[in-house]
Scaffold this motif. Structure first.
Motif, PDB file in Angstrom:
ATOM      1  N   THR A  34      -9.161   7.529  37.839  1.00 47.64           N
ATOM      2  CA  THR A  34      -9.277   6.111  38.179  1.00 47.64           C
ATOM      3  C   THR A  34      -8.155   5.702  39.129  1.00 47.64           C
ATOM      4  O   THR A  34      -7.097   6.324  39.169  1.00 47.64           O
ATOM      5  CB  THR A  34      -9.211   5.248  36.912  1.00 47.64           C
ATOM      6  N   LEU A  35      -8.397   4.635  39.858  1.00 45.36           N
ATOM      7  CA  LEU A  35      -7.405   4.129  40.811  1.00 45.36           C
ATOM      8  C   LEU A  35      -6.496   3.119  40.112  1.00 45.36           C
ATOM      9  O   LEU A  35      -6.620   1.899  40.286  1.00 45.36           O
ATOM     10  CB  LEU A  35      -8.095   3.502  42.018  1.00 45.36           C
ATOM     11  N   GLN A  36      -5.576   3.616  39.306  1.00 45.35           N
ATOM     12  CA  GLN A  36      -4.582   2.782  38.655  1.00 45.35           C
ATOM     13  C   GLN A  36      -3.283   3.555  38.528  1.00 45.35           C
ATOM     14  O   GLN A  36      -3.292   4.743  38.174  1.00 45.35           O
ATOM     15  CB  GLN A  36      -5.040   2.338  37.264  1.00 45.35           C
ATOM     16  N   LEU A  37      -2.182   2.891  38.827  1.00 45.72           N
ATOM     17  CA  LEU A  37      -0.870   3.512  38.707  1.00 45.72           C
ATOM     18  C   LEU A  37      -0.351   3.352  37.283  1.00 45.72           C
ATOM     19  O   LEU A  37      -0.292   2.237  36.747  1.00 45.72           O
ATOM     20  CB  LEU A  37       0.118   2.866  39.688  1.00 45.72           C
ATOM     21  N   LEU A  38       0.016   4.478  36.674  1.00 38.73           N
ATOM     22  CA  LEU A  38       0.610   4.496  35.345  1.00 38.73           C
ATOM     23  C   LEU A  38       1.965   5.173  35.444  1.00 38.73           C
ATOM     24  O   LEU A  38       2.072   6.288  35.963  1.00 38.73           O
ATOM     25  CB  LEU A  38      -0.281   5.253  34.353  1.00 38.73           C
ATOM     26  N   GLY A  39       2.992   4.498  34.955  1.00 37.24           N
ATOM     27  CA  GLY A  39       4.340   5.042  35.035  1.00 37.24           C
ATOM     28  C   GLY A  39       4.991   5.140  33.669  1.00 37.24           C
ATOM     29  O   GLY A  39       4.690   4.365  32.753  1.00 37.24           O
ATOM     30  N   PHE A  40       5.890   6.107  33.523  1.00 36.40           N
ATOM     31  CA  PHE A  40       6.639   6.327  32.288  1.00 36.40           C
ATOM     32  C   PHE A  40       8.113   6.503  32.646  1.00 36.40           C
ATOM     33  O   PHE A  40       8.436   7.245  33.586  1.00 36.40           O
ATOM     34  CB  PHE A  40       6.129   7.569  31.551  1.00 36.40           C
ATOM     35  N   THR A  41       8.963   5.843  31.915  1.00 37.49           N
ATOM     36  CA  THR A  41      10.400   5.928  32.187  1.00 37.49           C
ATOM     37  C   THR A  41      11.157   6.129  30.888  1.00 37.49           C
ATOM     38  O   THR A  41      10.789   5.577  29.843  1.00 37.49           O
ATOM     39  CB  THR A  41      10.901   4.650  32.896  1.00 37.49           C
ATOM     40  N   ASP A  42      12.228   6.935  30.953  1.00 44.97           N
ATOM     41  CA  ASP A  42      13.012   7.254  29.769  1.00 44.97           C
ATOM     42  C   ASP A  42      14.415   7.635  30.221  1.00 44.97           C
ATOM     43  O   ASP A  42      14.671   7.863  31.417  1.00 44.97           O
ATOM     44  CB  ASP A  42      12.373   8.402  28.990  1.00 44.97           C
ATOM     45  N   ALA A  43      15.332   7.713  29.256  1.00 44.14           N
ATOM     46  CA  ALA A  43      16.715   8.085  29.539  1.00 44.14           C
ATOM     47  C   ALA A  43      17.275   8.866  28.363  1.00 44.14           C
ATOM     48  O   ALA A  43      16.897   8.633  27.208  1.00 44.14           O
ATOM     49  CB  ALA A  43      17.576   6.857  29.824  1.00 44.14           C
ATOM     50  N   ASP A  44      18.159   9.795  28.674  1.00 48.59           N
ATOM     51  CA  ASP A  44      18.898  10.549  27.659  1.00 48.59           C
ATOM     52  C   ASP A  44      20.331  10.031  27.674  1.00 48.59           C
ATOM     53  O   ASP A  44      21.097  10.325  28.590  1.00 48.59           O
ATOM     54  CB  ASP A  44      18.838  12.049  27.969  1.00 48.59           C
ATOM     55  N   TRP A  45      20.685   9.254  26.676  1.00 53.94           N
ATOM     56  CA  TRP A  45      21.970   8.554  26.671  1.00 53.94           C
ATOM     57  C   TRP A  45      23.130   9.537  26.511  1.00 53.94           C
ATOM     58  O   TRP A  45      23.140  10.369  25.605  1.00 53.94           O
ATOM     59  CB  TRP A  45      22.008   7.534  25.539  1.00 53.94           C
ATOM     60  N   ALA A  46      24.101   9.462  27.426  1.00 52.29           N
ATOM     61  CA  ALA A  46      25.334  10.263  27.395  1.00 52.29           C
ATOM     62  C   ALA A  46      25.033  11.745  27.241  1.00 52.29           C
ATOM     63  O   ALA A  46      25.708  12.459  26.498  1.00 52.29           O
ATOM     64  CB  ALA A  46      26.253   9.783  26.276  1.00 52.29           C
ATOM     65  N   GLY A  47      24.007  12.215  27.950  1.00 48.89           N
ATOM     66  CA  GLY A  47      23.613  13.611  27.810  1.00 48.89           C
ATOM     67  C   GLY A  47      24.546  14.598  28.475  1.00 48.89           C
ATOM     68  O   GLY A  47      24.596  15.766  28.093  1.00 48.89           O
ATOM     69  N   CYS A  48      25.312  14.158  29.467  1.00 48.67           N
ATOM     70  CA  CYS A  48      26.230  15.053  30.167  1.00 48.67           C
ATOM     71  C   CYS A  48      27.509  15.204  29.353  1.00 48.67           C
ATOM     72  O   CYS A  48      28.217  14.221  29.093  1.00 48.67           O
ATOM     73  CB  CYS A  48      26.537  14.516  31.562  1.00 48.67           C
ATOM     74  N   LEU A  49      27.823  16.433  28.965  1.00 49.19           N
ATOM     75  CA  LEU A  49      29.018  16.671  28.159  1.00 49.19           C
ATOM     76  C   LEU A  49      30.305  16.541  28.962  1.00 49.19           C
ATOM     77  O   LEU A  49      31.372  16.324  28.385  1.00 49.19           O
ATOM     78  CB  LEU A  49      28.942  18.064  27.530  1.00 49.19           C
ATOM     79  N   ASP A  50      30.241  16.682  30.261  1.00 51.46           N
ATOM     80  CA  ASP A  50      31.436  16.613  31.100  1.00 51.46           C
ATOM     81  C   ASP A  50      31.810  15.173  31.449  1.00 51.46           C
ATOM     82  O   ASP A  50      32.988  14.808  31.457  1.00 51.46           O
ATOM     83  CB  ASP A  50      31.232  17.419  32.381  1.00 51.46           C
ATOM     84  N   THR A  51      30.818  14.336  31.778  1.00 49.53           N
ATOM     85  CA  THR A  51      31.084  12.970  32.228  1.00 49.53           C
ATOM     86  C   THR A  51      30.554  11.910  31.283  1.00 49.53           C
ATOM     87  O   THR A  51      30.867  10.737  31.457  1.00 49.53           O
ATOM     88  CB  THR A  51      30.463  12.752  33.615  1.00 49.53           C
ATOM     89  N   ARG A  52      29.724  12.313  30.316  1.00 52.15           N
ATOM     90  CA  ARG A  52      29.076  11.397  29.387  1.00 52.15           C
ATOM     91  C   ARG A  52      28.214  10.364  30.101  1.00 52.15           C
ATOM     92  O   ARG A  52      28.015   9.248  29.609  1.00 52.15           O
ATOM     93  CB  ARG A  52      30.111  10.695  28.496  1.00 52.15           C
TER      94      ARG A  52
END
Length: 671
Positions: A511-529
């Motif tokens: 179908t002609l419809q835009l579907l988006g998904f967004t997410d984040a991994d909080w403080a996932g970097c061990l070097d810089t957080r």
């Protein structure tokens, strides 16, 4: 280049792929490749591409005869041919039987440190299809599901070798003719003149590059030899000034192919002969005399009058000339992507996208295709390659179900170049128990080799979203990689070996419809957080855009990290809306962006700023303005249905394979 030619009979109907939901309670539905999530998506039940009637083609893989224990030779007299152990009555004494010799019964165990390597410790295992190789590439790559024409085309990409040096090419007549044709074109175009080498001027070098061009049916269209200047030796302010030249965004290419599948558009490909030679140079650029060019006077160099491949300003000159020609013919340049040109007359629509000297035509008017091909051929001399099959290393397969794109040849070359063609495949590109960081492991000595490997993986993410996250992680250590980082990169290659032909499926019933998904991994970097943002966008059920990126600043809470990821995805969604408008596409429903964080949703809907969110004011204003303008709808989603989770953290094998299916990825080359 190593390849195994695999041919088999194909039968069935290609309309076998069903659609299922994402096994969640959400309103949206993403079409998947297989109906049962527990079943691997790499095993289609019937042929996929251009099915044909059953034919019996013998397999190219030789069958191995059974191993038969041969009896021990008897001790016979060479003169009489009889056994020496005989009695006076002529009876033969029995020969001692060695079958009952004592053998060790101690069980053998594979050492744990060799678990990722090929070890032949068991004598009772089944013989592999290739002698001495426990994991041959033929177990993971096959042309069974392809039609005869596409199978021939796919195999031709991996069987024809291209020379890597002038010395190799000069030994073959076909490449000598190709180089002579290139030099003749340069001479007719008056690309350079021979002059005495100016004092205090160091000329740049040149190199021959060779490429085999194929037709849509797999036959060789021509042998292409290209003389490329070593533009990396040019000095800014002396040899060049302005160099910027836009090229088509890969997301635009994927979107155009997805729209062609939905609207049943025609897809053709063009190749411009000597495209960069049509630009004029205003700077004085000197080049050493190329290999294969004869000259009479010593200490002479080539003064370039026309642009040449490899020069930093070459693409800019070519782009300016091509843009002028297309605009004069009524084409409209896209604002969202300056390499996209469209022409709309009534119900006829044509889109033209340019990537350097490769052009894709998409639309519903073959008459306009013929007209623009004739026009470009009169101006620049082009090669009509027919239906789109191979573009920028991307293989395109057409069927009744849809269009698939993959980088099979590029992936096989990568596995071969890294020396892991016989290695044991990995189930996932990254161990879910591992978090990459700047550890205290032994530094990896070949830093340039690590950068080349990661660069190849980055280009492979054009059609492989399954390695997007791990490639983003590996890209953080280009300056000082350790042995752990290199081993992780090798694991990615071993994962790719298990499915070299996996790619994206653009369904015709989407179908002609835009579907988006967004997410984040909080403080996932061990070097810089710092946190990692991830998003993905579908046009119906077709995945057209995705990204994994570390955030620029440290987030003090998970809500802040999620909201920054939401702002990041909103920018991409706004651009996709502009792109679809330039392509004359009207979506049946407004775009939807899904987020699984309730705090981020409340911040976006709350018009009052308070102490906890004042440092997010810019992002808050941006997302809220887009919502109030009606650009998209922001809806909640359960975490188990959040597809963007795939781009923010490593997943266990079961969850990883489930996401592969939900992203509409398919391997039509699976054995």
């Amino acid at each position: 280049m190593v390849t195994e030619t695999i041919s088999s009979s194909v039968n069935g109907d290609c309309d076998h792929i069903t659609s299922t939901s994402m096994d969640c309670d959400c309103d949206h539905v993403i079409s998947t490749v297989v109906g049962d999530s527990a079943q691997s998506d790499d095993t289609p039940t019937t042929p996929f591409v251009d099915v044909i009637e059953p034919s019996h083609i013998p397999s190219a893989t030789p069958s191995i005869p059974p191993i038969i224990d041969q009896p021990s030779p008897s001790l016979s007299n060479p003169d009489t041919g009889t056994n020496d152990h005989t009695t006076d009555h002529g009876d033969t004494d029995p020969i001692p039987n060695n079958d009952h010799l004592r053998r060790s019964t101690r069980p053998t165990h594979r050492p744990t440190h060799l678990s990722d390597f090929v070890c032949n410790l068991s004598t009772g295992s089944v013989q592999p299809s290739s002698p001495g190789i426990s994991y041959p590439i033929s177990h993971f790559h096959s042309c069974t599901n392809l039609s005869a024409t596409h199978s021939k085309f796919a195999l031709s990409l991996t069987t024809d070798d291209e020379p890597v040096s002038y010395h190799q090419a000069s030994m073959q007549e076909c490449w000598v003719e190709a180089m002579n044709a290139e030099l003749q074109a340069l001479q007719q175009n008056k690309t350079w003149i021979f002059v005495d080498a100016p004092p205090n001027i160091k000329p740049i070098g040149s190199k021959w590059v060779y490429k085999i061009k194929h037709k849509a049916d797999g036959t060789i269209e021509r042998y292409k030899a290209r003389l490329v200047a070593k533009g990396y030796n040019q000095v800014e302010g002396i040899d060049f000034f302005k160099t910027f030249s836009p090229v088509a965004k890969i997301t635009t290419v994927r979107t155009l192919i997805a729209l062609a599948a939905i609207n049943s558009w025609h897809l053709h490909q063009l190749d411009v002969n000597n495209a960069f030679l049509h630009g004029d140079l205003q700077e004085d650029v000197y080049m050493s005399i190329p290999q294969g060019v004869h000259h009479s006077k010593p200490n002479q160099v080539c003064k370039l009058l026309k642009s040449l491949y490899g020069l930093k300003q070459a693409s800019r000159k070519w782009y300016e000339k091509l843009t002028g020609v297309l605009l004069d013919q009524g084409y409209v340049q896209s604002i969202s992507d300056h390499s996209l040109f469209t022409l709309h007359h009534g119900d006829k629509f044509t889109a033209l996208i340019v990537y350097v000297d490769d052009i894709i035509l998409a639309g519903n008017s073959l008459e306009e295709f013929s007209r623009v091909k004739h026009l470009l051929d009169m101006q620049f001399k082009i090669k009509d390659l027919g239906q789109l099959k191979y573009f920028l290393g991307i293989e395109v397969a057409h069927s009744k179900v849809g269009i698939t794109i993959c980088q099979r040849k590029y992936c096989l070359d990568l596995v071969h170049d890294t020396g892991l063609l016989g290695a044991k495949p990995a189930k996932t590109p990254l161990d879910n128990s591992v978090k990459l960081h700047q550890d205290a492991a032994k530094p990896y000595e070949d830093i340039a080799g690590y950068r080349r490997l990661v660069g190849k993986l980055l280009y492979l993410t054009t059609t492989r979203p399954d390695i997007a996250f791990v490639t983003q992680q590996l890209s953080q250590f280009l300056s000082s990689p350790t042995q752990t980082h290199f081993d992780t990169a090798c694991r990615v290659v071993r994962y790719l070996k298990g499915s070299p032909g996996r790619g994206l499926l653009f369904r015709r019933d989407a179908t002609l419809q835009l579907l988006g998904f967004t997410d984040a991994d909080w403080a996932g970097c061990l070097d810089t957080r710092r946190s990692t943002s991830g998003y993905c966008f579908f046009l119906g059920s077709s995945l057209i855009s995705w990204r994994a990126k570390k955030q620029h600043t440290v987030s003090r809470s998970s809500s802040e990290a999620e909201y920054r990821a939401l702002s990041f995805a909103s920018c991409e969604l706004q651009w996709l809306v502009y792109l679809l408008a330039d392509l004359n596409v009207k979506c049946i429903k407004p775009p939807v962006l899904y987020c699984d964080n309730q705090s981020a949703l409340h911040i976006a809907a709350n018009p009052v700023f308070h102490e906890r969110t004042k440092h997010l004011e810019i992002d808050c204003h941006f997302v809220r303005d887009k919502l109030q303008q009606g650009i998209f709808k922001l809806l909640p989603i359960h975490t188990s249905c959040q597809l963007a989770d795939f781009f923010t953290k490593p997943l266990p094998p079961k969850s990883f394979l489930s996401f592969i299916s939900k992203l509409n990825m398919l391997d039509i080359y699976h054995a």
